[in-house]
Design an enzyme around this catalytic site. Structure first.
Site, mmCIF file in Angstrom:
data_model
loop_
_atom_site.group_PDB
_atom_site.id
_atom_site.type_symbol
_atom_site.label_atom_id
_atom_site.label_comp_id
_atom_site.label_asym_id
_atom_site.label_seq_id
_atom_site.Cartn_x
_atom_site.Cartn_y
_atom_site.Cartn_z
ATOM 1 N N GLY A 95 -10.184 24.315 39.174
ATOM 2 C CA GLY A 95 -9.217 23.574 39.987
ATOM 3 C C GLY A 95 -9.514 22.086 39.971
ATOM 4 O O GLY A 95 -10.658 21.660 39.962
ATOM 5 N N CYS A 96 -8.440 21.279 39.972
ATOM 6 C CA CYS A 96 -8.626 19.837 40.020
ATOM 7 C C CYS A 96 -9.318 19.472 41.317
ATOM 8 O O CYS A 96 -9.099 20.061 42.351
ATOM 9 C CB CYS A 96 -7.273 19.129 39.908
ATOM 10 S SG CYS A 96 -5.983 19.857 40.908
ATOM 11 N N GLY A 97 -10.182 18.488 41.262
ATOM 12 C CA GLY A 97 -10.957 18.125 42.435
ATOM 13 C C GLY A 97 -12.259 18.903 42.524
ATOM 14 O O GLY A 97 -13.031 18.727 43.446
ATOM 15 N N HIS A 164 -5.656 24.201 44.439
ATOM 16 C CA HIS A 164 -6.277 25.293 45.203
ATOM 17 C C HIS A 164 -6.349 24.930 46.680
ATOM 18 O O HIS A 164 -6.202 25.785 47.551
ATOM 19 C CB HIS A 164 -7.680 25.596 44.653
ATOM 20 C CG HIS A 164 -8.500 24.369 44.423
ATOM 21 N ND1 HIS A 164 -9.215 23.742 45.421
ATOM 22 C CD2 HIS A 164 -8.694 23.635 43.298
ATOM 23 C CE1 HIS A 164 -9.819 22.683 44.929
ATOM 24 N NE2 HIS A 164 -9.518 22.582 43.643
#
Length: 257
Positions: A95-97, A164
């Site tokens: 997930g990004c981040g 997410h």
């Protein structure tokens, strides 16, 4: 607002516009530091509640006695009605981040048995509704949206720099408002990866629809868990990668058929 230089061909101009905000949020449970999330600084109570539920730290919002959040300090203090042993094995997700999950094992999730059916056109309409409702996306782009929906309407909408996180916010809002997530649709602007699929299964959501694509692992998990996965959802077309909950208006021709 930020001032930045916009270049179009050989022309450049200084403009003012909104840039996606991102900040760390350290979560403490019963005085013990649990983890730090990178997130967008809105709907933070929903994010914390949803994340704790997703990770099985709590099973119901009634187990949370108090939530105090300081967006300025980047700190969330959660007091539970009982003692808890926090999980320690952390898995960095795609997930990004830099999403983190502790319980990604799909064997912890029962296979869904759902009778929900949805028209392909309704999924396209709900995706359009999500984009219309995603105010932060409209202002700055670069942010993800998610929605809990029935076939005919959106129920909850959340946005975050992490796709997410947006799903965790949806579950958190649902818990805080007493809205059931079972037998409903999860609509997302972001890629459906394995942790996104598991979050949907944990929520009892039998249909996950994305503006973009699923990963191969997400599709495999969907087949095991009885979740229908759709990608590249538009007003007049979509791809169905797993499941049988989507009803097309006309028979689908098979290759060579």
């Amino acid at each position: 607002m930020r001032t930045y230089l916009r270049v179009r061909g050989t022309q450049a101009e200084e403009v003012a516009g909104e840039v996606v905000r991102e900040q760390p949020l350290s979560v403490f449970v019963n005085g013990e530091k649990f983890l730090t999330l990178l997130c967008s600084p809105m709907q933070l109570e929903a994010l914390v509640v949803g994340y704790l539920w997703m990770e099985k730290v709590v099973g119901d919002v009634g187990e949370i006695a108090r939530v105090e959040i300081s967006a300025v300090d980047g700190r969330a203090e959660v007091t539970l009605t009982h003692a808890v042993t926090l999980p320690t094995e952390r898995i960095l997700t795609s997930g990004c981040g830099g999403g983190i999950t502790f319980r990604i094992d799909h064997r912890l999730f029962p296979r869904l048995q759902s009778r929900l059916r949805v028209q392909a056109a309704d999924l396209g309409a709900r995706m359009k509704d999500l984009f219309d409702a995603a105010v932060h996306y409209q202002r700055s782009r670069g942010i993800h949206g998610a929605a809990l929906a029935d076939p005919d309407r959106l129920l909850l909408v959340a946005e975050d720099v992490g796709r997410h996180n947006a799903v965790d916010k949806i579950k958190g809002e649902a818990l805080l408002r007493g809205i059931a997530t079972e037998e409903r649709l999860l609509v997302s602007t972001g890629r459906i990866s394995s942790e996104m699929l598991l979050k949907a299964a944990r929520m009892g959501v039998p249909v996950v629809a994305s503006r973009t694509s699923p990963t191969e692992m997400a599709v495999a998990l969907a087949e095991q868990l009885g979740v229908t996965v759709c990608g590249y959802v538009r007003s007049d077309n979509l791809n169905v990668y797993a499941g049988d909950a989507v009803v097309a208006h006309t028979p689908v021709a098979t290759a060579g058929g």
